[in-house]
Design a protein around this motif. Structure first.
Motif: not given
Length: 498
Positions: A75, A78, A104-105, A154, A158
């Motif tokens: 985390q 990221r 993740d969201d 994936k 981001k």
């Protein structure tokens, strides 16, 4: 002063008594594609896992965008804008493509999930990146290559400033690689820094702005792809010059030993015909989804087919289960060795002998002395580098894991072997060893079918190559006809070529 996205100074990482990284140093300029090359076990993936917060370094300094960082979990990495595409896929097989991309969201902090919005968003992303995948499809039902595309999507979905790709093209074919490279160039133009790990040197010279060679956990040298050659990189990686990567195609060919006639698997394969002679290495080329692996599944009894027949030594054989294939002397080295080829947590010796337990047991009890002796013989034959035979397969490098999978079938005495992506994720030194093993089996009279996404590999290794497109065999090439353009012209579907 040069503006670096990443600076690594004297980083160290130990696993028990094994030193994975020792005084490692690296500088990566912002907005560049920086390639990391090295043999399996050189420390490349360990370094990437430190940068992504999976591993905690034991010493040294890591600086990201000018600020020292000490990541203790993914985390934190990221949050600094670092994304990673792992060599080993980090997907949930029972979830859909869309769920994996936005895992993740999901719900964005709310109590409910807008599935239509999630699926539509995933579909737009996949389309924008050029990947033809249904966002609602269960990931576990996808081929390894399509799973890799989901993994890439994936990460690309981001907002990252640093993207790490660990062997991203290992199971991709030419057009899919071009799609990936197009996306990477787009990200680079936006200022994203890319760390690119690959054993495919021809790719590195196409995409990289700089190359760092790693050996035994230490930085060996930095090279400029504009001024160095593939030979320079290989020599730095393995510490010696590889005279010839591929053995000569000088094996004596015998009679047809294995044959497929009119094989048809509804919606997947249509009227497949091919032959393999004793001592012959035959290749199977095609784009992702062309049906290459599906042929292997029919041969080995993993999947059923509706029409056609399989013949061995001129006699029809019925293979409805992998056990039938083993009894017929047919072996499969699968494309995903970690999930399908070996039991990683079990011992190296146990993996080698599990294919024929009757050879190392009596009255249902394993005779460990006999098992050790047989495993030691196979280890010597294939020159497997290991600590102890009882160590888990997971302790080995990719190339040596592949040799363990092959040892399993040599133990059975298979005289027809299918290799599906035999050098996936394997460094150039181990590739040469695997090629020599395949050539040695051919010299012993085995018939061999090699499926590969690397056209250079098929051309260098095989006597003949069948090319597939959309479930059909579209051509057969040999001799001077066997070239990359010739393979691609047969592999690309007519609707795409027109």
């Amino acid at each position: 002063m040069t503006n670096y996205a990443i600076e690594i100074r004297g980083v160290e990482k130990n696993f028990g008594g094994i030193r994975a990284l020792s005084n490692f140093n690296l500088k990566v300029e912002k907005g560049t594609v920086h390639a990391i090359c090295g043999e399996n076990g050189a420390g490349k993936s360990t370094l990437m896992k430190i940068l992504s917060g999976i591993y905690i370094k034991d010493g040294g300094t890591v600086v990201v965008h000018g600020e020292e960082v000490n990541f203790t979990n993914p985390q934190q990495s990221r949050a600094r804008g670092i994304g990673i595409v792992h060599q080993e896929l980090a997907l949930s097989p029972d979830l859909s493509v869309a769920e994996n991309i936005f895992l993740d969201d999901l719900g964005q902090g709310g109590q409910t999930v807008n599935w239509k919005e999630i699926n539509d968003k995933a579909g737009r992303l996949l389309t924008s990146f050029g990947f033809p995948i249904d966002p609602k499809k269960r990931v576990g039902d996808l081929s390894v290559a399509y799973q890799q595309m989901v993994e890439i999507t994936k990460s690309l979905a981001k907002d990252v400033s640093i993207l790490i790709l660990d062997e991203p093209t290992a199971v991709l074919a030419g057009p899919e690689i071009e799609i990936l490279f197009s996306n990477l160039r787009m990200l680079k133009a936006k200022g994203v820094t890319i760390l690119y790990i690959s054993h495919r040197l021809e790719e590195i010279f196409r995409i990289a702005d700089a190359i760092t060679v790693v050996k035994d956990g230490v930085t060996v040298t930095d090279l400029d792809p504009k001024t160095c050659t593939e030979k320079d990189v290989v020599t730095a990686m393995v510490g010696r010059e590889l005279k010839s990567l591929y053995p000569p195609k000088d094996t004596k060919l015998g009679d047809v030993h294995f044959e497929i006639r009119h094989l048809t698997r509804r919606g997947v394969l249509d009227d497949i015909n091919l032959t393999v002679r004793k001592g012959e290495i035959v290749g199977l080329a095609g784009l992702v989804g062309s049906g290459r692996t599906e042929i292997a599944e029919c041969i080995f009894g993993i999947a059923s087919y509706q029409k056609g027949e399989i013949l061995k030594a001129g006699q029809p054989v019925r293979v409805s289960h992998p056990a039938d294939a083993v009894r017929q002397g047919i072996g499969l080295v699968p494309e995903d060795r970690k999930r399908q080829g070996a039991v990683l947590a079990m011992g190296i010796d146990e993996n080698m002998t599990m294919s024929k337990l009757s050879g190392v047991s009596k009255l249902g009890v394993i005779r460990h002395g006999q098992e050790t002796s047989l495993a030691a013989s196979l280890k010597d034959k294939l020159r497997i580098k290991l600590g102890r035979l009882t160590d888990p397969v997971s302790s080995l490098s990719g190339g040596n894991q592949q040799k363990v999978v092959l040892a399993k079938w040599l133990n059975v005495g298979c005289d027809f072997l299918v290799f599906d992506e035999p050098t996936r994720g394997v460094d150039v030194g181990a590739k040469s060893e695997i090629y020599n093993i395949i050539h040695g089996l051919a010299e012993e009279g085995c018939a061999l079918l090699v499926i590969s996404s690397e056209l250079v590999e098929l051309i260098g290794l095989c006597h003949r190559v069948y090319v597939m497109s959309e479930g059909h065999v579209t051509g057969e090439l040999s001799g001077d006809q066997l070239t990359e353009p010739a393979i691609m012209s047969l592999a690309i579907p007519k609707r795409m070529a027109s």
